[in-house]
Structure formats: structure tokens, C-alpha cells
Design a protein around this motif. Structure first.
Motif, short mmCIF file in Angstrom:
data_model
loop_
_atom_site.label_atom_id
_atom_site.label_comp_id
_atom_site.label_asym_id
_atom_site.label_seq_id
_atom_site.Cartn_x
_atom_site.Cartn_y
_atom_site.Cartn_z
N PHE A 1 -10.36 -36.89 13.09
CA PHE A 1 -11.76 -36.74 13.53
C PHE A 1 -12.31 -35.38 13.12
N GLU A 2 -12.05 -35.03 11.84
CA GLU A 2 -12.53 -33.76 11.33
C GLU A 2 -14.05 -33.79 11.19
N LEU A 3 -14.70 -32.71 11.62
CA LEU A 3 -16.16 -32.62 11.55
C LEU A 3 -16.59 -32.23 10.14
N ILE A 4 -17.82 -32.62 9.78
CA ILE A 4 -18.38 -32.30 8.47
C ILE A 4 -19.01 -30.91 8.55
N ASP A 5 -18.48 -30.00 7.73
CA ASP A 5 -19.00 -28.63 7.72
C ASP A 5 -20.26 -28.55 6.86
N GLY A 6 -20.99 -27.48 7.04
CA GLY A 6 -22.18 -27.24 6.23
C GLY A 6 -23.44 -27.11 7.06
N VAL A 7 -24.53 -26.83 6.35
CA VAL A 7 -25.82 -26.65 7.01
C VAL A 7 -26.33 -28.00 7.49
N GLU A 8 -26.88 -28.02 8.67
CA GLU A 8 -27.47 -29.26 9.20
C GLU A 8 -28.91 -29.38 8.70
N TYR A 9 -29.06 -30.19 7.63
CA TYR A 9 -30.38 -30.37 7.06
C TYR A 9 -31.21 -31.31 7.92
N LYS A 10 -32.52 -31.32 7.67
CA LYS A 10 -33.43 -32.06 8.53
C LYS A 10 -33.85 -33.41 7.98
N ASP A 11 -33.36 -33.77 6.78
CA ASP A 11 -33.71 -35.10 6.27
C ASP A 11 -32.83 -36.16 6.94
N GLU A 12 -33.00 -37.44 6.50
CA GLU A 12 -32.28 -38.53 7.15
C GLU A 12 -30.77 -38.39 7.00
N ILE A 13 -30.32 -37.94 5.82
CA ILE A 13 -28.88 -37.78 5.61
C ILE A 13 -28.36 -36.63 6.49
N GLY A 14 -29.16 -35.57 6.63
CA GLY A 14 -28.76 -34.48 7.52
C GLY A 14 -28.65 -34.96 8.96
N GLN A 15 -29.61 -35.80 9.39
CA GLN A 15 -29.53 -36.35 10.74
C GLN A 15 -28.32 -37.26 10.89
N LEU A 16 -28.02 -38.05 9.84
CA LEU A 16 -26.84 -38.91 9.88
C LEU A 16 -25.56 -38.07 9.98
N THR A 17 -25.52 -36.96 9.27
CA THR A 17 -24.36 -36.07 9.35
C THR A 17 -24.20 -35.50 10.75
N SER A 18 -25.30 -35.07 11.34
CA SER A 18 -25.24 -34.51 12.70
C SER A 18 -24.77 -35.57 13.70
N GLU A 19 -25.30 -36.79 13.57
CA GLU A 19 -24.89 -37.86 14.49
C GLU A 19 -23.43 -38.23 14.29
N PHE A 20 -22.96 -38.18 13.04
CA PHE A 20 -21.54 -38.46 12.79
C PHE A 20 -20.66 -37.41 13.45
N ASN A 21 -21.03 -36.14 13.32
CA ASN A 21 -20.25 -35.08 13.97
C ASN A 21 -20.24 -35.26 15.48
N ARG A 22 -21.39 -35.63 16.03
CA ARG A 22 -21.47 -35.82 17.48
C ARG A 22 -20.61 -37.02 17.90
N MET A 23 -20.66 -38.10 17.10
CA MET A 23 -19.85 -39.27 17.43
C MET A 23 -18.36 -38.97 17.29
N SER A 24 -17.99 -38.26 16.23
CA SER A 24 -16.58 -37.93 16.02
C SER A 24 -16.05 -37.06 17.15
N GLN A 25 -16.85 -36.09 17.58
CA GLN A 25 -16.43 -35.23 18.68
C GLN A 25 -16.30 -36.03 19.97
N LYS A 26 -17.22 -36.97 20.18
CA LYS A 26 -17.19 -37.79 21.40
C LYS A 26 -15.96 -38.68 21.42
N ILE A 27 -15.66 -39.31 20.26
CA ILE A 27 -14.49 -40.17 20.19
C ILE A 27 -13.21 -39.37 20.43
N ASN A 28 -13.17 -38.20 19.84
CA ASN A 28 -11.99 -37.36 20.03
C ASN A 28 -11.81 -36.98 21.49
#
Length: 576
Positions: A322-349
């Protein structure tokens, strides 16, 4: 055939499709159309320019000849000049006086008209001096082709002929205007060679010019490859020029009857302007192609790389990474998807740490509880069995007081030894059969001829692994509850065979049996979680098989009153 669906196409291929359909193909088609339109316009303009230049050449030559024709017409109708050539001069002095007063006036045309190089008169009047622009009609003159052409004319009009070389043209005309004409005379007006060269050397016409006579012979040309010493026909030259454009204009004049000017321009010369514009089109097309391509590749690479990074991390999740995705949290749709993935991964962990581990601990406690229950079930078999065995030995010893009990004691020792080593959960069929054999020999020692038994085992079944002491309780029930209660002798048959599903154990007795109600109660009590009560051995075996195999094993009991009982168990090849 599977129907095409755009949703099944990878993102990278979708971006390529967008690129080709929206950029590459439109730009390519646009440039091709632009090139062809430009080529057509340039070629059309080039043809118009060449046509104008060609017409200018023809007009310049015609104007040059017209000047000489005009002078010839003036001379043709001059009565003074007519009288000058018709007079028979008595003395040279008379001729010179008349020449000075009459003929010299005609020399003024040469400097006035630039197209005229010189004017020469030919006559058969021998009283004249043949000099100063007047020549005698000699035999050599008569042999010239231009003399023969002018004398064969049916009408009095001038002709144009090449007289000296390929560059020299002359206007020739008979002077027979007056009816009192008694002498042969004609005038030859030579055209200015430089004027002719300038007329045909128009630099705006990028090709070769051919002046053709009425017979198709080349009278003048700018083509340096055409020999000037011999008569050459245009068809000989043009036959080798296949990729050329022909311009042609025929003179509608009686003195140039059948003459025409032909221009030959190669396709390369016509398309020279197109070739020059081709570089500009290529440069423009390159800019139109490279700039949008760079922009699309730049944007698509940003989308594709970031999406691939998310997919790689999602694939790692199935391996509990459940490694988190590093990098800047951009504000486009892919950036939002990355942020939600990190949040989901942390929650599952966190859930795994808080819930899954706790559940594992609970399962571990449950497993330990079942293991304790299994040990308790196993421990209940040994005292029960040993009690029956020892009771049999005691009764036999009291009744017969015989030393034959040595055999039974040996068997008891084997059974006792197996009980002591109970910690072994799995044994082979062959090991289990040794215990069954000992038990049946003890029972046979007890009952004598009342108990007969037969054991039938496949050789390949002897190595099959089964739970320890999972068969002997059924042998015990068959001998004690089936055969012992029967009047007369009893028979016990045991069959163990290897089948495709695993191992099949069948034990059949011809004892007292059970009615349907008792059989139903027995089966229900075995399959429900009740207290051990009666049939403790059978229930122990059923629960142990349940723990080891789950629902994958088969357990079946059939019985009839007075006919006996049949028990069949199928052990699967795999454990739970």
C-alpha cells in the motif's frame, strides 16, 4: 467476432488515434490540397506568362518584317524609280547624273528603319553600272532559291526568305507595278540580324523558338543543338522532346503564307516556379506538423505517464503493498485521482491493521479452541476403547483360566502403544489397518466362532493418508452393537479401495441392524452439534473429519432390522 468498442482501447492508443485523426491526417490532406492548388495556379500563371512572351516574339518578328514590307511597297509604286531602271543610258555620265539625282534618295530607309540592314536592287539593264546598291541579275542569282520563288509567283506581293545564313532574312519583291514595265527588276531588303536575334531572344520565354517555313523547315531557331549549315525540319527535332509543351502561332500574311513560330518549353522549366514554391510549402507543412505534434505529445505524455503510475501502484495493492504515490498533488482530474488513491490506500492499510489483524487473532483463538476440542474428542476414545478391551480380557480370564491370553495381551499392548502416541494426527491406511486387525483379533478371542471378518484392501490404497483412528470406531460399533447382539454367528466385511475422488472405506455387518427411526435419530445426532451422549466414537470421527475436510468428505449409513448395517466414507484427496 468480437465487436469493436473504443472503451477497450488503451489510453496510449486512444491518444494516437486522436493524434492521427485530428492532427496528422488533416494537416497531411491540407498540405497535399494546398500543394496541388498552388502547383496548378503557378503552372497556369507560368503558361500565361509563356504565352504572352511567345506572342510577343511572334509580334516582334512580324513587326520587323512589316517595316521592310512597308518600304518595299513604297519602292514598288515609285514611278521615278521605275523610270530610272527602265531608261537605256547612252553614256556612263548620263547614268551617274541620273543615279545621283534619283537613286541615292532610297538609301535613306536604312538609317530610318532599324529593322532594315540594307537595300539591294537587281536588274537586267546592262546600261547601268552595277554598284552602290544595284546588282546585275546573273546566272548565280538566278540559281538562288529565293530568286526562283519570287519569279514563280502568280501575284505581285513580296516574299520573306533566308538568303545568306540562318540569321539573315530578306524581303524580296518584283518591281512590276507599272504596265510599261519592259525590264526584269526586283528589290531585296535585308533585315537587321541583331533585331531578329533580339526578337527571338526574349528572356521571358524559357524555351527554344523555331521559325518554320511553309514546308516545316527550320529557318531560324534559338536551339544551339540544331545545325545551321543544313536544312533541318522541326519534326526531326521535336521527335526527341516528349516531355515538353508546344506553343504555336501561324502568320496570317500573304508574304508569310504557311510560316509559323513554334516554341518548345520543357516541363521542368514550366514547373521551375512550382519547385521553388515547393520548398516554401514543405517549410510551412513542417511547421504545421511539428508544432501541433509537439504540443499533443507534451500534453499526452503528462496524462499517460501519470495514469501509468497510478495503475502500477494499484497492481501492487494485490500483493498488500500500500505504498503511497509521491509527488506534487496537482489540481486536474488525474491529480484528484492520485490524491483519492493515496487516501484509499492509507485507509485500507489502517483497516488491515485495525480489523484484519484483529480478525486473524480471533481466528487463531478459534482454531486453538477447535484444536483443544479435537484433542478432547480424541482423548475420549482411548478410555472408552481400553475399558471395553480390558473388560473382555478380564471376563475371558475368569471363565477359562487359560494362558492363551498372551496373544490378546500382545494386541492390547499394541493398542495401548498407539494410544500413548496419540499426538500423531495423520497415519497411512496400512497403519490404521494394523490397529483394526488387533482389535478384531481381540474381539474374535472374545466371541470365538461367533465373529468372522474379512478385510479387502487395494494395494495402492495402503499409502493413502487419513486422520488417526478414523476407521476403528465403526469397526467397534459393528462388532459390539451389530454382531454381539445377534443370535448366532456374525460376519464383518471391510473394504478399502482407491477411487478417482480419493479413498472409499466400506464396512458391512449382518448384525441386528436398526429401524428407520433409530437410524434417522443417529444420523441427525451425528450431523448436529449436540453433546456426545451415545455413539461417542462415531460422532468423534464425524467431527474430526469435518475439521479436516470441511464439506468435501462423504459419510453415509444404511441399516435394516435383522439384515445388518453398512457404513461408507469417502475421504477426499485434498485437505481443507
Amino acid at each position: 467476432m468480437r465487436k469493436f468498442n473504443l472503451n477497450n482501447v488503451h489510453l496510449k492508443n486512444k491518444l494516437l488515434i486522436i493524434y492521427f485523426l485530428s492532427v496528422f491526417i488533416p494537416i497531411l490532406l491540407t498540405n497535399i490540397i494546398f500543394y496541388h492548388v498552388t502547383t496548378g495556379n503557378v503552372k497556369k500563371q507560368k503558361m500565361q506568362d509563356l504565352t504572352l512572351a511567345f506572342e510577343q516574339i511572334a509580334n516582334d518578328f512580324s513587326n520587323t518584317v512589316d517595316e521592310a514590307i512597308g518600304v518595299s511597297s513604297t519602292i514598288y509604286t515609285d514611278d521615278t524609280l521605275h523610270d530610272f531602271f527602265e531608261t537605256e543610258y547612252e553614256t556612263v555620265t548620263d547614268y551617274v547624273i541620273e543615279y545621283e539625282s534619283t537613286f541615292r534618295n532610297f538609301n535613306k530607309y536604312s538609317p530610318v528603319y532599324s529593322a532594315i540592314k540594307s537595300i539591294t536592287f537587281y536588274t537586267d539593264n546592262h546600261s547601268m553600272l552595277f554598284a552602290g546598291g544595284i546588282e546585275e541579275i546573273t546566272e548565280n542569282i538566278q540559281n538562288n532559291h529565293w530568286y526562283q520563288d519570287i519569279t514563280q509567283l502568280q501575284y505581285s506581293h513580296p516574299i520573306v526568305r533566308r538568303t545568306a545564313s540562318i540569321d539573315t532574312f530578306s524581303v524580296i519583291r518584283q518591281l512590276n507595278y507599272f504596265q510599261t514595265n519592259t525590264r526584269e527588276k526586283f528589290v531585296k531588303i535585308d533585315l537587321n540580324t541583331e533585331i531578329i536575334r533580339q526578337a527571338f531572344g526574349n528572356i521571358a520565354f524559357q524555351g527554344n523558338i523555331y521559325l518554320l517555313s511553309e514546308h516545316g523547315r527550320i529557318e531560324y531557331t534559338t536551339d544551339s543543338e540544331v545545325p545551321r549549315q543544313h536544312s533541318t525540319y522541326f519534326t526531326d527535332v521535336h521527335s526527341s522532346s516528349k516531355d515538353s509543351t508546344i506553343f504555336e502561332q501561324e502568320f496570317d500574311l500573304n508574304y508569310l503564307d504557311g510560316w509559323k513560330v513554334v516554341g518548345v518549353v520543357s516541363e521542368n522549366a514550366i514547373l521551375e516556379g512550382v519547385q521553388n514554391s515547393r520548398k516554401f510549402i514543405l517549410y510551412l507543412a513542417s511547421i504545421n506538423f511539428l508544432v501541433p505534434s509537439f504540443i499533443i505529445i507534451w500534453i499526452s505524455s503528462s496524462l499517460h505517464a501519470r495514469l501509468l503510475r497510478i495503475v502500477r501502484h494499484m497492481k501492487r495493492m494485490k500483493n498488500q503493498n500500500f505504498e503511497l504515490i509521491d509527488g506534487v498533488e496537482y489540481k486536474d482530474e488525474i491529480g484528484q485521482l492520485t490524491s483519492e488513491f493515496n487516501r484509499m490506500s492509507q485507509k485500507i492499510n489502517d483497516l488491515i491493521n485495525d480489523v484484519y489483524i484483529a480478525n486473524l487473532q480471533k481466528k487463531d483463538l478459534e482454531l486453538k479452541r477447535k484444536q483443544a476440542q479435537l484433542s478432547a474428542l480424541q482423548s475420549q476414545i482411548n478410555p472408552h476403547f481400553l475399558f471395553n478391551s480390558l473388560e473382555t480380557i478380564r471376563m475371558r480370564s475368569l471363565l477359562k483360566k487359560e494362558s492363551e491370553t498372551a496373544k490378546i495381551i500382545q494386541n492390547m499392548a499394541k493398542l495401548l502403544r498407539n494410544s500413548i502416541t496419540w499426538g500423531k494426527d495423520w497415519v497411512t491406511v496400512e497403519e490404521e489397518l494394523k490397529i483394526i486387525q488387533c482389535f478384531l483379533e481381540i474381539q474374535q478371542y472374545r466371541f470365538g466362532d461367533k465373529l468372522l471378518f474379512e478385510i479387502e484392501v487395494d494395494e495402492e490404497a495402503k499409502g493413502f493418508m487419513i486422520p488417526n483412528m478414523s476407521l476403528i470406531p465403526f469397526v467397534e460399533n459393528a462388532s459390539i452393537h451389530g454382531i454381539e447382539s445377534k443370535k448366532g454367528n456374525g460376519f464383518l466385511h471391510i473394504k478399502i479401495e482407491k477411487i478417482s475422488e480419493g479413498l472409499r472405506f466400506t464396512i458391512t455387518d449382518d448384525g441386528v441392524g436398526m429401524d428407520k427411526e433409530r437410524l434417522k435419530n443417529l444420523v441427525d445426532s451425528i450431523q448436529t452439534k449436540e453433546d456426545m451422549g451415545e455413539s461417542i466414537g462415531v460422532k468423534n470421527v464425524y467431527y474430526r473429519l469435518k475439521l479436516h475436510y470441511g464439506n468435501q468428505f462423504t459419510f453415509d449409513i444404511k441399516s435394516s432390522v435383522g439384515q445388518g448395517t453398512k457404513v461408507q466414507i469417502i475421504f477426499p484427496s485434498k485437505r481443507v
